[in-house]
Design an enzyme around this catalytic site. Structure first.
Site, PDB file in Angstrom:
ATOM      1  N   ASP A   1       9.065  41.661  -0.505  1.00 25.97           N
ATOM      2  CA  ASP A   1       8.138  41.967  -1.603  1.00 25.97           C
ATOM      3  C   ASP A   1       8.618  43.214  -2.323  1.00 25.97           C
ATOM      4  O   ASP A   1       9.569  43.872  -1.907  1.00 25.97           O
ATOM      5  CB  ASP A   1       6.729  42.186  -1.059  1.00 25.97           C
ATOM      6  CG  ASP A   1       6.672  43.344  -0.071  1.00 25.97           C
ATOM      7  OD1 ASP A   1       6.458  44.497  -0.516  1.00 25.97           O
ATOM      8  OD2 ASP A   1       6.868  43.124   1.141  1.00 25.97           O
TER       9      ASP A   1
ATOM     10  N   ASP B   1       6.698  45.952  -2.747  1.00 32.18           N
ATOM     11  CA  ASP B   1       5.736  47.007  -2.431  1.00 32.18           C
ATOM     12  C   ASP B   1       4.683  47.041  -3.555  1.00 32.18           C
ATOM     13  O   ASP B   1       4.399  46.013  -4.164  1.00 32.18           O
ATOM     14  CB  ASP B   1       6.441  48.345  -2.212  1.00 32.18           C
ATOM     15  CG  ASP B   1       5.644  49.274  -1.308  1.00 32.18           C
ATOM     16  OD1 ASP B   1       5.280  48.828  -0.199  1.00 32.18           O
ATOM     17  OD2 ASP B   1       5.400  50.422  -1.682  1.00 32.18           O
TER      18      ASP B   1
END
Length: 290
Positions: free
Chosen positions: A210, A212
């Protein structure tokens, strides 16, 4: 020359190594308590392999509660020479996208609730972690990943946070814009420091799941999306690991970067002042110099 044993510490999404010959789950006792789980041992292409699920099978240990000292001691105790850390991470860089791998070479340790050293009162030692990963081992991991068709980035700074919560947006922007970090995770510290104290070559492969919470189009970490990406990363991680034996070989010379001699000048406590009880606990990690 030393007989190679490649040890893989698997993080979120990687819980075993496929294709091991003579595979067996082994219980290893350590002076630091039980490791995260039994260790899976066997051979792959004739090379000794060991696999330790960092969070335990079924993901039972939180990042804070992983028994890091027991894990590293157990791997050293069974003869591991090279430790490959595979873990999920968030990314602070557009170019390090979900599904990509990063061969980490630096860390910033923001963990606060973990035992970080094998040494202390009774036997004091200070090792250098200026360069906390082994370039030789990083080379092998990079080559293995590229050969497996994985997009891999060589070099990056890993921000180790305590967790288990993900970052606030303010923290994420601090780590990215001010501190210049590249990826963020919860488990590589104190693991890398302990591997250095145990004189084990250590490489960290961060698998991006991802962006973040800094990213304007991905404002929060979505655990559902992370799990979906983890499945692909897990398959790629296994493909990378399968290529390591051929690259590292059955025997290896002394580490050219000195990882396996980190304790040569590290222990400061005078021999007559060393606590025998402490020394007994250090039999595996520091037996070479004690």
């Amino acid at each position: 020359m030393t007989e190679t044993m490649i040890a893989v510490i698997g993080g979120s999404g990687l819980y075993e190594i496929d294709g091991l010959q003579g595979a067996e789950w082994t219980t290893v006792e350590t002076p630091w308590g039980p490791p995260s789980d039994q260790i899976l041992t066997g051979t792959l292409d004739g090379i000794k392999m060991a696999f330790l699920p960092r969070h335990g099978r079924g993901h039972v240990h939180s990042p804070t509660e992983v028994p890091y000292r027991a894990n590293i001691d157990a791997l050293k105790r069974i003869g591991a020479t090279d430790v490959i850390s595979v873990s999920a991470c968030g990314s602070f860089r557009e170019e390090m996208a979900p599904g990509h791998f990063v061969v980490v070479d630096q860390f910033i340790d923001r963990t606060v609730a973990r035992e970080k050293s094998f040494f202390g009162t009774g036997c004091v030692a200070h090792v250098s972690v200026a360069h906390p990963t082994c370039p030789r081992l990083g080379d092998a991991c990079e080559t293995a990943a590229r050969d497996a068709g994985i997009t891999v980035h060589r070099g990056g700074t890993y921000l180790a946070m305590e967790g288990p919560q993900f970052s606030s947006m303010a923290e994420s922007k601090l780590y990215r814009e001010v501190w210049g970090c590249d990826v963020i995770g919860m488990t590589n510290m104190p693991e890398a420091k302990l591997a250095r104290e145990a004189e084990l070559c250590y490489a960290s492969i961060a698998m991006v799941t991802d962006f973040d919470s800094w990213h304007p189009e991905h404002g929060s970490v979505d655990i559902t999306a992370i799990i979906a990406t983890l499945q692909g990363n897990s398959s790629n991680g296994a493909e990378m690991v399968r290529r390591l034996p051929a690259l590292l070989g059955a025997e290896r010379a002394d580490c050219p970067h000195g990882c396996d001699r980190a304790l040569d000048y590290a222990i400061l406590t005078a021999p007559e002042k060393r606590d025998p009880a402490v020394l007994a606990k250090l039999d595996a990690v520091a037996g070479r110099v004690l």
